[in-house]
Design a protein around this motif. Structure first.
Motif, PDB file in Angstrom:
ATOM      1  N   ASN A  29       1.037  -1.369  -0.085  1.00 42.00           N
ATOM      2  CA  ASN A  29      -0.217  -0.077  -0.132  1.00 42.00           C
ATOM      3  C   ASN A  29       0.992   0.923  -0.080  1.00 42.00           C
ATOM      4  O   ASN A  29       1.899   1.311   0.942  1.00 42.00           O
ATOM      5  N   GLU A  30       0.740   2.133  -1.061  1.00 37.25           N
ATOM      6  CA  GLU A  30       1.416   3.018  -0.947  1.00 37.25           C
ATOM      7  C   GLU A  30       1.665   4.260   0.957  1.00 37.25           C
ATOM      8  O   GLU A  30       2.940   4.326   0.487  1.00 37.25           O
ATOM      9  N   ALA A  31       0.732   4.409   1.099  1.00 39.76           N
ATOM     10  CA  ALA A  31       0.127   5.092   2.244  1.00 39.76           C
ATOM     11  C   ALA A  31       1.552   4.635   3.125  1.00 39.76           C
ATOM     12  O   ALA A  31       2.362   4.615   3.964  1.00 39.76           O
ATOM     13  N   LEU A  32       1.792   2.722   3.056  1.00 41.83           N
ATOM     14  CA  LEU A  32       2.458   2.124   3.743  1.00 41.83           C
ATOM     15  C   LEU A  32       3.607   1.894   3.756  1.00 41.83           C
ATOM     16  O   LEU A  32       4.885   1.568   4.633  1.00 41.83           O
ATOM     17  N   LYS A  33       4.279   2.736   2.069  1.00 45.93           N
ATOM     18  CA  LYS A  33       6.016   2.955   1.838  1.00 45.93           C
ATOM     19  C   LYS A  33       6.211   3.875   2.886  1.00 45.93           C
ATOM     20  O   LYS A  33       7.477   4.092   2.346  1.00 45.93           O
ATOM     21  N   ASN A  34       5.328   4.723   3.324  1.00 49.35           N
ATOM     22  CA  ASN A  34       6.117   6.098   3.997  1.00 49.35           C
ATOM     23  C   ASN A  34       6.281   6.420   5.330  1.00 49.35           C
ATOM     24  O   ASN A  34       6.079   4.611   6.120  1.00 49.35           O
ATOM     25  N   LYS A  35       7.446   6.454   6.496  1.00 55.72           N
ATOM     26  CA  LYS A  35       7.581   6.438   7.584  1.00 55.72           C
ATOM     27  C   LYS A  35       6.412   5.285   8.438  1.00 55.72           C
ATOM     28  O   LYS A  35       5.393   6.812   8.473  1.00 55.72           O
ATOM     29  N   LEU A  36       6.974   4.697   9.415  1.00 56.91           N
ATOM     30  CA  LEU A  36       5.538   4.547  10.424  1.00 56.91           C
ATOM     31  C   LEU A  36       5.143   5.124  10.916  1.00 56.91           C
ATOM     32  O   LEU A  36       6.038   5.555  12.217  1.00 56.91           O
ATOM     33  N   VAL A  37       4.538   6.447  11.335  1.00 60.10           N
ATOM     34  CA  VAL A  37       4.242   6.884  11.709  1.00 60.10           C
ATOM     35  C   VAL A  37       2.949   6.758  12.719  1.00 60.10           C
ATOM     36  O   VAL A  37       1.573   7.265  12.063  1.00 60.10           O
ATOM     37  N   PHE A  38       2.293   6.883  13.999  1.00 64.95           N
ATOM     38  CA  PHE A  38       1.338   6.867  14.256  1.00 64.95           C
ATOM     39  C   PHE A  38       0.191   7.827  15.578  1.00 64.95           C
ATOM     40  O   PHE A  38       1.735   8.134  16.206  1.00 64.95           O
ATOM     41  N   ASN A  39      -0.490   8.212  15.548  1.00 68.30           N
ATOM     42  CA  ASN A  39      -1.469   9.379  16.411  1.00 68.30           C
ATOM     43  C   ASN A  39      -2.483   8.830  17.009  1.00 68.30           C
ATOM     44  O   ASN A  39      -3.126   8.018  16.391  1.00 68.30           O
ATOM     45  N   LEU A  53      -2.451  -4.427   3.507  1.00 68.45           N
ATOM     46  CA  LEU A  53      -2.013  -3.858   2.609  1.00 68.45           C
ATOM     47  C   LEU A  53      -2.412  -3.697   1.398  1.00 68.45           C
ATOM     48  O   LEU A  53      -1.539  -3.283   0.400  1.00 68.45           O
ATOM     49  N   GLY A  54      -3.891  -3.867   1.834  1.00 72.07           N
ATOM     50  CA  GLY A  54      -4.966  -3.003   0.458  1.00 72.07           C
ATOM     51  C   GLY A  54      -4.710  -3.892  -0.485  1.00 72.07           C
ATOM     52  O   GLY A  54      -4.848  -4.731  -1.098  1.00 72.07           O
ATOM     53  N   MET A  55      -5.649  -3.865  -1.881  1.00 74.21           N
ATOM     54  CA  MET A  55      -6.403  -3.943  -2.296  1.00 74.21           C
ATOM     55  C   MET A  55      -4.845  -4.065  -4.197  1.00 74.21           C
ATOM     56  O   MET A  55      -4.106  -3.831  -3.417  1.00 74.21           O
ATOM     57  N   SER A  56      -5.230  -5.604  -4.098  1.00 78.73           N
ATOM     58  CA  SER A  56      -4.406  -5.908  -5.589  1.00 78.73           C
ATOM     59  C   SER A  56      -4.423  -4.495  -6.502  1.00 78.73           C
ATOM     60  O   SER A  56      -5.625  -3.981  -7.002  1.00 78.73           O
ATOM     61  N   SER A 299       3.102 -12.208   3.239  1.00 77.32           N
ATOM     62  CA  SER A 299       3.254 -11.438   3.886  1.00 77.32           C
ATOM     63  C   SER A 299       3.083 -11.628   5.572  1.00 77.32           C
ATOM     64  O   SER A 299       2.964 -10.892   6.479  1.00 77.32           O
ATOM     65  N   ILE A 300       1.489 -12.668   5.315  1.00 75.75           N
ATOM     66  CA  ILE A 300       0.725 -12.988   6.944  1.00 75.75           C
ATOM     67  C   ILE A 300       1.565 -13.380   7.791  1.00 75.75           C
ATOM     68  O   ILE A 300       2.037 -13.913   8.755  1.00 75.75           O
ATOM     69  N   LEU A 361      -5.691  -9.891  18.007  1.00 78.31           N
ATOM     70  CA  LEU A 361      -4.560  -9.435  17.624  1.00 78.31           C
ATOM     71  C   LEU A 361      -4.396 -10.057  16.252  1.00 78.31           C
ATOM     72  O   LEU A 361      -4.483 -10.355  15.599  1.00 78.31           O
ATOM     73  N   THR A 362      -5.668  -8.757  15.202  1.00 79.74           N
ATOM     74  CA  THR A 362      -4.935  -8.352  13.769  1.00 79.74           C
ATOM     75  C   THR A 362      -4.035  -8.857  13.385  1.00 79.74           C
ATOM     76  O   THR A 362      -3.037  -7.656  14.143  1.00 79.74           O
ATOM     77  N   LEU A 363      -2.788  -8.942  12.243  1.00 72.38           N
ATOM     78  CA  LEU A 363      -2.044  -8.877  11.438  1.00 72.38           C
ATOM     79  C   LEU A 363      -1.964  -8.331  10.333  1.00 72.38           C
ATOM     80  O   LEU A 363      -2.555  -8.357   9.255  1.00 72.38           O
ATOM     81  N   GLY A 364      -1.344  -7.128  10.662  1.00 68.76           N
ATOM     82  CA  GLY A 364      -1.164  -6.193   9.799  1.00 68.76           C
ATOM     83  C   GLY A 364       0.262  -6.661   9.208  1.00 68.76           C
ATOM     84  O   GLY A 364       0.741  -7.615   9.083  1.00 68.76           O
ATOM     85  N   THR A 365       1.339  -5.178   8.318  1.00 67.56           N
ATOM     86  CA  THR A 365       2.285  -6.009   8.060  1.00 67.56           C
ATOM     87  C   THR A 365       2.882  -6.217   8.897  1.00 67.56           C
ATOM     88  O   THR A 365       3.229  -5.283   9.360  1.00 67.56           O
ATOM     89  N   PRO A 366       3.951  -6.371   7.454  1.00 67.57           N
ATOM     90  CA  PRO A 366       5.196  -7.219   8.816  1.00 67.57           C
ATOM     91  C   PRO A 366       6.164  -5.193   9.355  1.00 67.57           C
ATOM     92  O   PRO A 366       6.514  -6.510  10.066  1.00 67.57           O
TER      93      PRO A 366
END
Length: 385
Positions: A29-39, A53-56, A299-300, A361-366
């Motif tokens: 997912n393009e958004a996940l290519k950026n730095k991991l910043v959560f708030n 990962l987002g859709m194909s 990925s999972i 716990l849901t498994l997100g990206t690595p």
């Protein structure tokens, strides 16, 4: 080790895929290519079993290409998807019913069986393991269907013997809902045991086998119940979804696989035009994108191993996972644990009674799971977990 240093130093490799390889992948997912910043406004969402990962990319392109004709009804797109699903399982299109997510298919099946019981003047019950995904129960209750909950055993496995006994002792019609792998435990029910029950059950027992997470299963011990449909059994329907491995949760596309006679009966209770054009073309493109599906599964697998390694290191009990989530023990009150994770900008799953003291716990990206693990280890230092 803090979260930043954990992400920098991680070098996990599974199946030839490294942790760092997922960020640069074409499927990320393009958004996940950026730095991991959560708030607080943008928390890490690990609570609804979605696919981060987002859709194909092919699905995205299919949606865009379909937009100019979105003023037309979705009949052609629906028909093509049904046909392709039939081919996927070497069955006919008459073996397939589409739903607004697999939840609608489950609802339609419950209505079909309850209506059949009413017509025949028979009592009806729904037998479910406990805990499990509860939509079948929610749809059955307003119809006056008796709900029979059978607690999982001490290993969190289904107590199939007791469930079978409950069905045998009932004179009316029994619906049996089995989620395999189960939600929230992510555990598998042995295919042979389930198959033996379906094959030996009396005519007054109908099975709803929910395989929402089947595509994540890699063990050869798992055999889809769709094989029973292919063998001609008419006392079951298998439900699946495009919400999980295909990452189309927001587009609401699911389906059921059963004998043509069963599909015809179920379709009476399915909403007309329940699949929109965007969902249909995205599902079709996703189904054909085998490389994406394989990547999503791997990925999972990597994410699961990241978490399992941490749970082992911290000596935290967990159930063996065959899906895109992990059921693990929590020290103290689960709600307190949830709130502390929320304060750390991570949303985790709730408690599922009667399995008290466990969190899903849901498994997100690595990368996301590495961030979660670093937070979990900080919790251990503070004595919270």
């Amino acid at each position: 080790m803090n979260r930043r240093s954990f992400l920098t130093s991680s070098s996990l490799v599974i199946g030839g895929l490294s942790l760092s390889s997922f960020v640069s992948s074409a499927y990320a997912n393009e958004a996940l290519k950026n730095k991991l910043v959560f708030n607080a406004e943008n928390p890490l969402l690990l609570n609804f079993n979605e696919n981060s990962l987002g859709m194909s990319p092919n699905a995205q392109k299919a949606i865009i290409a379909a937009l100019p004709n979105a003023f037309r009804y979705p009949d052609d797109a629906r028909s093509e998807l049904i046909s392709e699903l039939g081919k996927e399982f070497k069955l006919s299109d008459k073996h397939i019913t589409l739903g607004n997510g697999s939840s609608e298919t489950i609802q339609a099946v419950v209505q079909f069986v309850a209506n059949k019981a009413q017509k025949e003047g028979k009592a009806v019950q729904l037998i479910v393991p406990d805990p499990t995904f509860n939509y079948a129960e929610l749809y059955a209750e307003p119809l006056g269907v008796k709900i029979v909950k059978v607690p999982v055993d001490k290993t969190l496995a289904f107590d199939l013997a007791t469930m079978q006994k409950k069905a045998q002792e009932f004179d009316g019609i029994s619906m049996v809902y089995l989620c395999n792998p189960n939600n929230p435990t992510a555990m598998l029910t042995p295919s042979a045991e389930l198959s033996n029950w379906v094959k030996s059950a009396k005519e007054n027992v109908f099975f709803i086998i929910d395989e929402a997470y089947a595509e994540f299963v890699s063990t050869p011990a798992f055999v889809s119940a769709i094989t029973l449909v292919a063998e001609g059994y008419k006392n079951l329907i298998v439900t699946r979804t495009f919400s999980k491995i295909y990452a189309l949760a927001g587009l609401r596309v699911g389906y059921g696989v059963a004998a043509p006679e069963v599909i015809a009966d179920v379709d009476v209770f399915v909403s007309i035009d329940n699949t929109n054009t965007a969902g249909a073309v995205a599902a079709l493109a996703s189904l054909k994108d085998k490389a994406y599906v394989e990547y999503s599964r791997k990925s999972i697998d990597v994410s699961r191993q990241v978490v399992v390694d941490a749970l082992k290191e911290l000596n935290i009990e967990y159930a063996p996972s065959h899906a895109n989530f992990i059921f693990h023990k929590v020290k103290g009150d689960v709600k307190t644990y949830q709130n502390r994770m929320k304060d750390a900008n991570i949303m985790v799953g709730r408690e599922f009674p009667p399995a008290l003291g466990w969190s899903r716990l849901t498994l997100g990206t690595p990368e996301e799971m590495s961030y979660f693990v670093a937070t979990l280890k900080e919790f251990r230092v503070k004595g919270w977990i």
